[in-house]
Motif scaffolding. Structure first.
Motif, PDB file in Angstrom:
ATOM      1  N   TYR A  41     -34.359 -12.282  23.487  1.00  0.00           N
ATOM      2  CA  TYR A  41     -33.680 -13.360  22.745  1.00  0.00           C
ATOM      3  C   TYR A  41     -34.688 -14.078  21.843  1.00  0.00           C
ATOM      4  CZ  TYR A  41     -29.634 -12.766  25.836  1.00  0.00           C
ATOM      5  OH  TYR A  41     -28.548 -12.249  26.512  1.00  0.00           O
ATOM      6  N   ALA A 138     -28.575 -21.016  22.088  1.00  0.00           N
ATOM      7  CA  ALA A 138     -27.439 -20.300  21.511  1.00  0.00           C
ATOM      8  C   ALA A 138     -27.014 -21.059  20.265  1.00  0.00           C
ATOM      9  CB  ALA A 138     -26.288 -20.250  22.517  1.00  0.00           C
ATOM     10  N   ALA A 267     -26.883 -20.361  31.468  1.00  0.00           N
ATOM     11  CA  ALA A 267     -27.055 -19.482  30.307  1.00  0.00           C
ATOM     12  C   ALA A 267     -26.370 -18.137  30.559  1.00  0.00           C
ATOM     13  CB  ALA A 267     -28.536 -19.279  30.015  1.00  0.00           C
ATOM     14  N   THR A 268     -26.488 -17.647  31.793  1.00  0.00           N
ATOM     15  CA  THR A 268     -25.859 -16.365  32.133  1.00  0.00           C
ATOM     16  C   THR A 268     -24.348 -16.450  31.915  1.00  0.00           C
ATOM     17  OG1 THR A 268     -27.588 -15.915  33.739  1.00  0.00           O
ATOM     18  CG2 THR A 268     -25.543 -14.681  34.004  1.00  0.00           C
ATOM     19  N   PHE A 271     -23.654 -16.843  27.986  1.00  0.00           N
ATOM     20  CA  PHE A 271     -23.850 -15.601  27.229  1.00  0.00           C
ATOM     21  C   PHE A 271     -22.867 -14.520  27.681  1.00  0.00           C
ATOM     22  CE2 PHE A 271     -27.339 -16.159  24.274  1.00  0.00           C
ATOM     23  CZ  PHE A 271     -27.864 -17.377  24.678  1.00  0.00           C
ATOM     24  N   ARG A 275     -19.561 -12.600  25.305  1.00  0.00           N
ATOM     25  CA  ARG A 275     -19.439 -11.145  25.113  1.00  0.00           C
ATOM     26  C   ARG A 275     -17.976 -10.736  25.292  1.00  0.00           C
ATOM     27  NH1 ARG A 275     -24.855  -8.921  25.881  1.00  0.00           N
ATOM     28  NH2 ARG A 275     -23.955  -6.999  26.568  1.00  0.00           N
TER      29      ARG A 275
END
Ligand code: G1P
Length: 297
Positions: A41, A138, A267-268, A271, A275
Motif C-alpha cells: 500500500y 484510504a 483497516a482489514t 479494505f 472490494r
C-alpha cells in the motif's frame, strides 16, 4: 537544488513487538490487509505521487521484505502454465524496476529521526518523502500525491496532519499552528509526544512527510529528544525559522493506525468492504454480528 520529489524513505526497521508472536518471523510490513502486505500500500501510494526511488531502512530479520519485491520466476512459470493471466498481472504489479529499490540497515534502534538519517547519502541535496507504512490512508487521491500538489504551492517542509481527540495527542507529534488556511496550516512549533494536557493543539502529525535536505543536516547532530530517541519531529521543527518553513497538510482520506491491533482490524474491514468481490459476504457477516450483539444487550 531540484524541487521535484522523486525519492522516498520507508523506515521499516521496527521490531513490531505489538504483533508478537506473528512478528517473530514475519516483518510487520509484510502482514496483509486482505491480500496485500502493508508495504505494498505504501509503495503504491509513493508511485502515484511520482516517486521513482524507494529507500528502505531495515534491520536484522527483515529479509522477507527484500524477497517480497524480488521477481518470482518459479511462480511466474506456474501461473503461465495454468493460464492464470489475472494472477500474473497481480504478481507483475509488485515488481519494481531494477535499481529502483535500495536497502539500508539501521544498526541500532535510536529512533525515527536516526532511521531517516541512515538514508542521507542516498538522498543527497534533494527534497524527499518519508512514508511510515504503519499509517495506512484510504483516499480517492492517494495522500502523498495530495501532499506533493500542496508542496508545489508551499515549498518547504510539508507534514500530513489530522485532528485527533485531545486525550490521544500524547501518542503523536503535535503541531502548534501559526496560521490556519484550511487544508494547509503554517506551523510555528512542533512537539513530539507531548505530556497529557500540554499539547499545543489537537492537530497531529501522521506518517507522511515531504522534507528539505537540511533536515538531514540537523539529524547529523544526533540529538535525542522525547523517549531518549532521535526524533524526526525535532529536526523538522528546526526548519520553522529557516528559509522555507514547515506546513501541515490536512489530507482528504481515512487513516488507519496499523501499528495497533484494533487499527489493523479496522483497516482489514474497511479494505475488505471496498472490494467488490468480498463486500456482500463481509457485510452480511457484520450485520449478523451486530444483530447478535444488540440482541444480547
Ligand atoms: C511517529 C512520529 C510521530 C507521528 C506518528 C504518526 O511516532 O514520531 O511524530 O505523529 O509516527 O503515526 P510513532 O507512532 O512511531 O511512535
Amino acid at each position: 537544488m531540484q524541487n521535484k520529489v522523486t525519492k522516498a524513505i520507508f523506515p521499516v526497521a521496527g521490531l513490531g513487538t505489538r504483533f508478537l508472536p506473528a512478528t517473530k518471523s514475519v516483518p510487520k510490513e509484510i502482514m496483509t490487509l486482505v491480500d496485500r502486505p502493508l508495504i505494498q500500500y505504501a509503495i503504491d501510494e509513493a508511485r502515484a505521487a511520482g516517486i521513482t526511488e524507494f529507500i528502505f531502512v531495515t534491520s536484522r530479520g527483515k529479509s522477507a521484505l527484500e524477497d517480497y519485491f524480488d521477481h518470482a520466476p518459479n511462480l511466474e512459470q506456474e501461473l503461465l502454465k495454468k493460464g492464470k493471466d489475472d494472477l500474473m498481472a497481480v504478481l507483475k504489479d509488485t515488481y519494481m524496476d531494477s535499481g529502483a529499490i535500495a536497502y539500508i540497515r539501521q544498526h541500532k534502534a535510536l529512533g525515527l529521526g536516526h532511521a531517516v538519517w541512515c538514508a542521507r547519502r542516498l538522498i543527497g541535496d534533494e527534497p524527499f518523502a518519508v512514508i511510515l507504512p504503519d499509517d495506512v490512508i484510504a483516499a480517492e487521491k492517494p495522500c502523498l500525491q495530495q501532499m506533493v500538489e500542496a508542496y508545489e504551492e508551499t515549498g518547504g517542509n510539508v507534514v500530513a496532519a489530522m485532528e485527533v481527540p485531545p486525550e490521544k495527542a500524547s501518542s503523536y507529534g503535535v503541531l502548534d499552528v501559526e496560521e490556519d488556511m484550511g487544508h494547509i496550516v503554517k506551523v510555528k512549533g512542533m512537539v513530539e509526544k507531548p505530556a497529557a494536557g500540554e499539547a499545543p493543539s489537537n492537530l497531529a502529525v501522521i506518517g507522511r512527510y515531504i522534507l528539505t535536505p537540511s533536515v538531514l543536516r540537523t539529524l547529523n547532530e544526533g540529538k535525542s529528544g522525547a523517549g531518549g530517541e532521535i526524533q524526526l519531529t525535532d529536526a523538522i521543527a528546526k526548519e520553522i525559522d529557516g528559509e522555507s518553513g514547515v506546513f501541515g497538510y490536512r489530507f482528504r482520506g481515512q487513516r488507519f493506525d496499523c501499528g495497533s491491533k484494533s487499527g489493523f482490524l479496522q483497516a482489514t474491514v474497511a479494505f475488505g468492504l471496498a472490494r467488490e468481490e468480498l463486500r456482500e459476504d463481509l457485510l452480511g457477516y457484520i450485520r449478523d454480528v451486530v444483530h447478535l450483539d444488540r440482541a444480547a444487550e
